[in-house]
Design an enzyme around this catalytic site. Structure first.
Site: not given
Length: 262
Positions: A40, A68, A176, A178
């Site tokens: 990210n 992502h 993942h 956070h």
């Protein structure tokens, strides 16, 4: 072997904070190795080739990733050639990049890093349990230290993989969500575990993003334009010590840097 694993780096604030602090952290924490999840790091979702190179140049030894990682296609050729970045090993065959790598700490001690993606509430992927079985057989038996980044949504799936690999991997760290968890532990057969490492990003946010669009998405159910939040930044992760000879985790704890302005 002292290792710091940093949770998902979110956007420019996360990148700037990591770049500013890593040298000091390596010295003050007496670190042998720094690993971080970078999926990210570019505008809050994905990882560009420029940002990948910058993060590796600033002191991160290996970058892991997740669902992502596929946003920026200019990263694909770099993933095919760079031994210091991994994507989930259980994505369909033929995907760019590698699902695991071996990094030699101080050009000497080999450490295997395996990246897996969960299947519960996530995009389609092959079974992470069976994939782990396969990869662990491929890793040279001389490599005693094996770290797994399990990029998954469900707490239950993360904990089950941790138990499943107890005694076969040195540590399983979840990414993942956070949100840093407070459940660092060492299982009976010596495998360290923590459900989620957290994130390196803005604290006044929704998982690193500006809250208003995220809240509006929940309220209306309609797509919104995400934006990385501003304000104070904190680095979050997992600090662990692993025995070089046996590969067993000796200590593991949640770690935070404290708030920073970047």
């Amino acid at each position: 072997m002292r290792i710091l694993f940093l949770g998902d780096i979110v956007g420019r604030p996360g990148r700037k904070a990591v770049a500013a602090k890593l040298g000091e952290l390596r010295r003050s924490l007496e670190l042998d190795m720094i690993i971080a999840n970078g999926e990210n790091a570019s505008q809050g979702i994905g990882l560009s080739i420029k940002n990948a190179r910058d993060l590796l140049d600033c002191g991160i030894d290996v970058l892991t990733s997740g669902n992502h990682i596929w946003k920026y296609q200019n990263l694909y050729p770099f993933m095919n050639t760079c031994e210091r970045i991994v994507r989930p090993a259980n994505v369909p065959q033929g995907a760019p990049g590698k699902g695991w790598t071996v990094f030699r700490v101080h050009d000497e001690v080999p450490v295997a890093i395996l990246n897996l993606q969960g299947r519960t509430f996530m995009s389609p992927a092959d079974c992470p349990f069976k994939c782990a079985d396969r990869v662990l057989k491929e890793i040279d038996p001389e490599v005693k230290i094996i770290l797994v980044d399990f990029h998954a949504e469900a707490t239950s799936e993360k904990q089950c993989l941790g138990r499943y690999l107890d005694g076969r991997a040195s540590v399983i760290i979840g990414t993942h969500t956070h949100v840093q968890t407070n459940d660092a532990k060492i299982f009976d057969s010596g495998t360290g575990f923590m459900t989620d490492a957290g994130m390196c990003g803005p604290t006044e946010s929704c998982l690193g993003l500006t809250p208003k669009p995220v809240i509006k998405r929940f309220v209306t159910g309609l797509p919104q334009q995400w934006k990385v939040a501003g304000g104070p930044v904190e680095l979050q992760g997992v600090l662990l010590e692993v025995d070089r000879e046996s590969g067993r985790t000796l200590s593991i704890e949640a770690w935070k840097s404290g708030l920073m302005t970047v």
